[in-house]
Design an enzyme around this catalytic site. Structure first.
Site, short mmCIF file in Angstrom:
data_model
loop_
_atom_site.label_atom_id
_atom_site.label_comp_id
_atom_site.label_asym_id
_atom_site.label_seq_id
_atom_site.Cartn_x
_atom_site.Cartn_y
_atom_site.Cartn_z
N SER A 169 42.79 -19.78 8.85
CA SER A 169 41.76 -20.79 9.08
C SER A 169 42.47 -22.12 9.26
CB SER A 169 40.82 -20.86 7.86
OG SER A 169 39.99 -22.01 7.92
N TYR A 187 39.02 -21.00 -1.32
CA TYR A 187 39.16 -20.64 0.09
C TYR A 187 40.42 -21.27 0.68
CZ TYR A 187 37.79 -19.71 4.94
OH TYR A 187 37.75 -19.27 6.25
#
Length: 269
Positions: free
Chosen positions: A145, A158
């Site tokens: 990401s 995350y």
């Protein structure tokens, strides 16, 4: 040297029932790969995903309903994929997210996100890479990401998992850089780092932002993108799949250890 043809390769894509994972599975199927689809899904969603991958051109498909929080279940899955003849291509796409400040982030949430987003990739790579090295060709492509490159508030587990995934991929790339040859295609390990992409994962954030504009989804998306993504455009999951196809090609034998942003300029700022 081998060309870019992936026909007959065996690919495992985790988290491939929907979103980016399914788009990747479809692109690999179009390229002629046998595709192992994975996810925790209803019977209907499982059947739909398998049918779509088969229709896209996969000569064979299999489905694995494996809980990626369980290392023993991952081992069992990888054993079955190895018996199937692969994996030649491993895409660690499965991921979960929950937003909250650090002080309010439940411990169980931290553990779950790190298990699925990071530890599961370690367990699949640990099993897959030796076989790839023996065959002289292998591709591990981890879907990280932009949050593996830059941080955002309220996303501690995350961000930690995605930074860890980028680091893990670099180590594996170095360890297997000399495996295989230019002619065989070699063994590479890379990350793709998507920015805002039209997936179910971002739905809660889109909905929360849309509420600020009376429920107007388009305005909510525009507001989100204005903060981070200079292109002001969402990526389509299929675009991530196209990048996978090139990285999986034997032509990309010398591309290893990279983290490729597909983020509309987010990380260029």
């Amino acid at each position: 040297m081998a060309n870019g043809n992936l026909k007959g390769r065996t690919a495992l894509v985790t988290g491939s029932v929907q979103g980016i994972g399914l788009a990747i599975a479809l692109k690999l199927a179009e390229a002629g790969c046998r595709v192992a689809v994975h996810g925790l899904a209803s019977a209907e969603d499982k059947a739909r995903a398998l049918a779509a991958v088969k229709a896209a051109g996969a000569p064979e498909t299999r489905f694995f309903e494996t809980d990626l929080r369980d290392p023993y279940a991952i081992d069992a899955m990888m054993e079955k994929v190895e018996q199937w003849g692969g994996p030649d291509i491993l895409v660690n796409n499965a991921g979960i997210q929950q937003t909250a400040p650090i002080a309010k982030m439940p411990q169980v949430t931290w553990d779950a996100i790190l298990s699925v987003n990071l530890s599961a990739a370690f367990h699949t790579m640990r099993r897959a890479l030796p076989g790839m090295a023996e065959r002289g060709y292998g591709r591990v492509i981890n879907i990280a990401s932009v949050h593996g490159l830059v941080a955002s508030v309220n996303k501690a587990p995350y961000v930690a998992s995605k930074f860890g995934l980028v680091g893990l991929s670099k180590v594996a790339a170095l360890e297997y850089a000399a495996a295989g040859s230019r002619d065989s295609g070699g063994v590479t390990v890379n990350c793709i780092c998507p920015g805002w992409t039209e997936t179910e994962l971002i739905r809660p954030q889109v909905e929360a932002r849309a509420e600020e504009f009376g429920g107007d989804r388009d305005k909510g998306i525009a507001s989100l993108l204005s903060e981070k993504q200079p292109s002001m455009r969402l990526s389509d999951p299929s675009e991530i799949g196209e990048a996978i196809i090139w990285l999986a090609s034997p032509l990309a034998h010398n591309v290893t250890g990279i983290s490729l942003p597909i983020d509309g300029g987010w990380t260029a700022q």
